[in-house]
Design a protein around this motif. Structure first.
Motif, PDB file in Angstrom:
ATOM      1  N   GLY A 258      -5.411   3.969   6.049  1.00 18.64           N
ATOM      2  CA  GLY A 258      -4.090   3.716   6.927  1.00 18.64           C
ATOM      3  C   GLY A 258      -2.795   4.501   6.906  1.00 18.64           C
ATOM      4  N   PRO A 259      -1.883   4.271   7.992  1.00 17.05           N
ATOM      5  CA  PRO A 259      -1.027   5.447   8.248  1.00 17.05           C
ATOM      6  C   PRO A 259      -0.301   5.445   7.226  1.00 17.05           C
ATOM      7  CG  PRO A 259      -0.730   3.353   9.489  1.00 17.05           C
ATOM      8  CD  PRO A 259      -1.910   3.176   8.082  1.00 17.05           C
ATOM      9  N   TRP A 260       0.698   6.460   6.471  1.00 17.64           N
ATOM     10  CA  TRP A 260       1.434   6.454   5.911  1.00 17.64           C
ATOM     11  C   TRP A 260       2.605   7.813   5.826  1.00 17.64           C
ATOM     12  CZ3 TRP A 260       1.255  11.734   3.636  1.00 17.64           C
ATOM     13  CH2 TRP A 260       0.366  12.479   3.596  1.00 17.64           C
ATOM     14  N   TRP A 261       3.871   8.193   5.089  1.00 15.09           N
ATOM     15  CA  TRP A 261       4.905   9.036   5.562  1.00 15.09           C
ATOM     16  C   TRP A 261       4.866   9.982   4.472  1.00 15.09           C
ATOM     17  CZ3 TRP A 261       4.609   4.672   7.445  1.00 15.09           C
ATOM     18  CH2 TRP A 261       4.440   4.574   9.208  1.00 15.09           C
ATOM     19  N   CYS A 275       2.383  18.856   7.799  1.00 13.74           N
ATOM     20  CA  CYS A 275       3.301  18.355   7.084  1.00 13.74           C
ATOM     21  C   CYS A 275       2.160  18.961   5.623  1.00 13.74           C
ATOM     22  CB  CYS A 275       2.944  16.863   6.764  1.00 13.74           C
ATOM     23  SG  CYS A 275       2.749  15.678   5.483  1.00 13.74           S
ATOM     24  N   ALA A 276       2.405  19.383   4.504  1.00  7.61           N
ATOM     25  CA  ALA A 276       2.186  19.754   3.098  1.00  7.61           C
ATOM     26  C   ALA A 276       1.286  19.018   2.418  1.00  7.61           C
ATOM     27  CB  ALA A 276       2.800  21.031   2.478  1.00  7.61           C
ATOM     28  N   GLN A 277       1.922  17.383   2.358  1.00  2.83           N
ATOM     29  CA  GLN A 277       1.639  16.514   1.801  1.00  2.83           C
ATOM     30  C   GLN A 277       0.037  15.874   1.707  1.00  2.83           C
ATOM     31  OE1 GLN A 277       5.028  13.216   0.712  1.00  2.83           O
ATOM     32  NE2 GLN A 277       3.311  11.573   0.541  1.00  2.83           N
ATOM     33  N   THR A 278      -0.565  15.359   1.058  1.00  2.00           N
ATOM     34  CA  THR A 278      -1.811  15.904   1.034  1.00  2.00           C
ATOM     35  C   THR A 278      -2.049  13.442   1.251  1.00  2.00           C
ATOM     36  OG1 THR A 278      -3.245  16.325  -0.705  1.00  2.00           O
ATOM     37  CG2 THR A 278      -3.019  18.064   1.098  1.00  2.00           C
ATOM     38  N   ARG A 279      -1.393  13.395   0.034  1.00  7.85           N
ATOM     39  CA  ARG A 279      -1.675  12.044   0.339  1.00  7.85           C
ATOM     40  C   ARG A 279      -0.435  10.981   0.051  1.00  7.85           C
ATOM     41  NH1 ARG A 279      -3.584  10.553  -6.149  1.00  7.85           N
ATOM     42  NH2 ARG A 279      -1.408  12.358  -6.915  1.00  7.85           N
ATOM     43  N   PRO A 280      -0.776   9.550   0.228  1.00  8.32           N
ATOM     44  CA  PRO A 280       0.515   9.070   0.306  1.00  8.32           C
ATOM     45  C   PRO A 280       1.157   8.958  -1.267  1.00  8.32           C
ATOM     46  CG  PRO A 280      -1.563   7.301   1.132  1.00  8.32           C
ATOM     47  CD  PRO A 280      -2.049   9.063   0.844  1.00  8.32           C
ATOM     48  N   ALA A 281       2.216   8.917  -0.658  1.00  9.52           N
ATOM     49  CA  ALA A 281       3.015   8.824  -2.598  1.00  9.52           C
ATOM     50  C   ALA A 281       3.002   7.548  -2.659  1.00  9.52           C
ATOM     51  CB  ALA A 281       4.724   8.999  -2.028  1.00  9.52           C
ATOM     52  N   ARG A 282       3.311   6.832  -4.010  1.00  7.26           N
ATOM     53  CA  ARG A 282       3.481   5.735  -4.853  1.00  7.26           C
ATOM     54  C   ARG A 282       4.108   5.337  -3.772  1.00  7.26           C
ATOM     55  NH1 ARG A 282       7.255   6.835  -9.877  1.00  7.26           N
ATOM     56  NH2 ARG A 282       8.807   8.035  -9.104  1.00  7.26           N
ATOM     57  N   PRO A 283       3.074   3.672  -3.742  1.00 11.84           N
ATOM     58  CA  PRO A 283       4.538   2.786  -2.459  1.00 11.84           C
ATOM     59  C   PRO A 283       4.847   1.441  -2.977  1.00 11.84           C
ATOM     60  CG  PRO A 283       2.510   1.534  -4.090  1.00 11.84           C
ATOM     61  CD  PRO A 283       2.589   3.424  -4.472  1.00 11.84           C
ATOM     62  N   GLY A 288       8.185   5.200  -0.635  1.00 10.88           N
ATOM     63  CA  GLY A 288       6.663   5.388  -0.102  1.00 10.88           C
ATOM     64  C   GLY A 288       6.591   4.297   0.959  1.00 10.88           C
ATOM     65  N   THR A 289       5.843   4.193   1.338  1.00  8.58           N
ATOM     66  CA  THR A 289       5.910   3.511   2.685  1.00  8.58           C
ATOM     67  C   THR A 289       5.943   1.515   3.487  1.00  8.58           C
ATOM     68  OG1 THR A 289       3.685   4.261   3.016  1.00  8.58           O
ATOM     69  CG2 THR A 289       3.331   2.096   4.010  1.00  8.58           C
ATOM     70  N   PRO A 290       6.255   1.098   1.753  1.00  7.19           N
ATOM     71  CA  PRO A 290       6.825  -0.425   1.832  1.00  7.19           C
ATOM     72  C   PRO A 290       8.363   0.101   2.335  1.00  7.19           C
ATOM     73  CG  PRO A 290       5.384  -0.257  -0.112  1.00  7.19           C
ATOM     74  CD  PRO A 290       5.201   0.936   0.298  1.00  7.19           C
ATOM     75  N   GLY A 291       8.990   1.115   2.055  1.00  2.35           N
ATOM     76  CA  GLY A 291      10.595   0.785   2.158  1.00  2.35           C
ATOM     77  C   GLY A 291      10.521   1.666   3.756  1.00  2.35           C
ATOM     78  N   ILE A 292       9.682   2.699   3.850  1.00  3.49           N
ATOM     79  CA  ILE A 292       9.112   3.185   5.037  1.00  3.49           C
ATOM     80  C   ILE A 292       9.739   2.008   6.653  1.00  3.49           C
ATOM     81  CG2 ILE A 292       8.642   4.712   6.766  1.00  3.49           C
ATOM     82  CD1 ILE A 292       8.788   6.524   4.105  1.00  3.49           C
ATOM     83  N   ALA A 293       8.112   1.008   5.446  1.00  2.18           N
ATOM     84  CA  ALA A 293       8.168   0.222   6.747  1.00  2.18           C
ATOM     85  C   ALA A 293       9.000  -0.586   7.110  1.00  2.18           C
ATOM     86  CB  ALA A 293       6.613  -0.308   5.970  1.00  2.18           C
ATOM     87  N   ALA A 324      -5.520   2.313  -4.242  1.00  2.00           N
ATOM     88  CA  ALA A 324      -5.847   4.304  -4.838  1.00  2.00           C
ATOM     89  C   ALA A 324      -4.262   4.312  -4.886  1.00  2.00           C
ATOM     90  CB  ALA A 324      -6.374   5.380  -3.523  1.00  2.00           C
ATOM     91  N   GLN A 325      -3.913   3.708  -3.713  1.00  2.00           N
ATOM     92  CA  GLN A 325      -1.980   3.670  -3.778  1.00  2.00           C
ATOM     93  C   GLN A 325      -1.395   2.712  -4.758  1.00  2.00           C
ATOM     94  OE1 GLN A 325       0.119   3.809  -0.337  1.00  2.00           O
ATOM     95  NE2 GLN A 325      -1.447   2.925   0.614  1.00  2.00           N
ATOM     96  N   GLN A 326      -2.168   1.209  -4.841  1.00  2.00           N
ATOM     97  CA  GLN A 326      -1.744   0.409  -5.456  1.00  2.00           C
ATOM     98  C   GLN A 326      -1.630   0.753  -7.210  1.00  2.00           C
ATOM     99  OE1 GLN A 326      -0.110  -2.568  -4.785  1.00  2.00           O
ATOM    100  NE2 GLN A 326      -0.101  -1.272  -2.929  1.00  2.00           N
TER     101      GLN A 326
END
Length: 413
Positions: A258-261, A275-283, A288-293, A324-326
């Motif tokens: 899924g999408p991430w930032w 973007c150099a980051q290769t995987r989502p940050a902790r959620p 992480g994605t929750p605050g951004i979403a 993996a994120q959780q």
């Protein structure tokens, strides 16, 4: 990973246990090396919020909550330019407002604080506009949730939504979203001149753009969107919401789950568009994605953009369904732990077009309970400790919005 769902009664008991583990306020104020009472993150002010919510819900009388408020107010409430929502007079104003609700409780204290907070907001807005005119880079402290314009705005939306202070603060935040040219480089207006830890390191030479809800532009996006939904709109505000939303669209990463930032961008990444980051940050709420979403969902409401709303709600769902994120969340706190995840998802689910987000809440509540039971008991504070965990557990137990509105300080409500 198998999670056994937790009953409302068990959630309530766990919330109560966390509050009982907070230190006595008198003992805390007498500890020479203890946190500042008027620090919302880890001082008496933040702990007071948990006891205020409990009193508002009728689970305890007001004496305990009042004792924490008194402990916080025992120190001078700074309204200097370094004060913000999480420190000083604004922090005291926030907890008194949470305690007052629609009653006359703490009216005199709020009447003393309101003019100073309004004057502070005016000064900080003027400073931001002057800095922009001078073509200088900003810093976290100018605009973030903790000490900056975003946090002050969250308080003003509660205390003085139609005031000139709120208008000027929104005007300054709108100006902050416009591109800035510094030393021949065009960067987003919220580009900070330091690294993510407020220092100067070679990897972040030239500063960075931060995406997080705590220190990044998504906190400001949430505030501008909250204000717009209430009919509080200054010139350029809707364009600013749209521009920041477009920025988030540009830098969204579409992974297999899924999408991430990214958490942030360096000048090199900005120039190359990669973007150099290769995987989502902790959620988490903070980065992480929750605050951004949640901020993106609020922006979609402000713009009346149902397509964008669905996109952010689906991004949040994908994050919640990615093991993996959780598994990267290992503590129960609000800032970067499971309490913040639960509270953010609860707020997003309450507004969501899809019912799917609500179906994830029981599992999140159970995971929060399990982590809270085994967590270190050294931190009684709000942002990373027992008080914040207790507040999220209380939301989970009651499945109702906080009566005190405490989570407004996270810009998720």
């Amino acid at each position: 990973m198998t999670t056994h769902l937790t009953s409302a009664a068990d959630l309530a008991r766990e919330a109560s246990r966390h509050l009982l583990e907070t230190a006595d306020p008198l003992a805390r104020t007498q500890t020479a090396d203890g946190p500042d009472g008027l620090a919302l993150a880890d001082g008496s002010a933040g702990i007071a919020l948990a006891h205020i919510e409990r009193a508002q819900a009728g689970l305890d009388d007001w004496r305990r909550a009042h004792s924490w408020i008194v402990a916080a107010a025992a120190e001078p409430a700074s309204d200097h330019d370094t004060a913000g929502l999480f420190f000083g007079a604004p922090a005291l104003g926030f907890i008194l407002d949470a305690a007052a609700g629609s009653t006359g409780r703490y009216r005199a204290g709020l009447a003393d604080l309101d003019p100073a907070i309004s004057a502070l907001a005016h000064r900080r807005a003027r400073q931001t506009l002057a800095r922009i005119r001078a073509g200088q880079l900003t810093s976290f402290a100018e605009y973030d949730v903790f000490l900056g314009l975003t946090g002050l705005g969250a308080l003003l939306l509660r205390r003085a939504p139609t005031s000139s202070a709120t208008e000027q603060l929104l005007t300054a935040l709108v100006a902050l979203t416009r591109p800035l040219t510094v030393h021949g480089e065009t960067v987003p207006g919220w580009w900070v001149g330091h690294d993510p830890h407020r220092g100067q390191t070679p990897a972040f030479r030239g500063g960075h753009a931060n995406f997080g809800a705590a220190h990044g532009i998504t906190g400001g996006l949430a505030l501008l969107s909250h204000a717009a939904r209430r009919g509080l709109v200054v010139d350029g505000q809707l364009d600013a919401i749209r521009d920041v939303s477009d920025w988030l669209d540009t830098w969204r990463q579409d992974g297999p789950t899924g999408p991430w930032w990214p958490e942030h961008l360096t000048l090199g990444e900005l120039c190359t568009g990669r973007c150099a980051q290769t995987r989502p940050a902790r959620p988490s709420w903070c980065y992480g994605t929750p605050g951004i979403a949640r901020a993106g969902q609020l922006a979609a409401f402000a713009l009346g953009d149902k397509h964008r709303q669905r996109a952010y709600e689906q991004a949040l769902l994908a994050c919640l369904d990615d093991p993996a994120q959780q598994l990267r969340l290992t503590d129960p706190g609000l800032c970067h732990g499971q309490a913040g995840l639960f509270q953010t998802v609860w707020r997003a689910a309450a507004d969501a077009a899809t019912p799917d987000l609500r179906t994830r809440l029981p599992r999140l509540a159970s995971q929060l309970t399990q982590t809270a039971r085994t967590a270190s008991r050294d931190d009684p504070g709000f942002l990373t400790g027992a008080a914040g965990t207790a507040l999220a557990l209380h939301t989970a137990a009651t499945d109702t919005a906080p009566l005190s509105g405490w989570d407004a300080c996270l810009l998720i409500s």
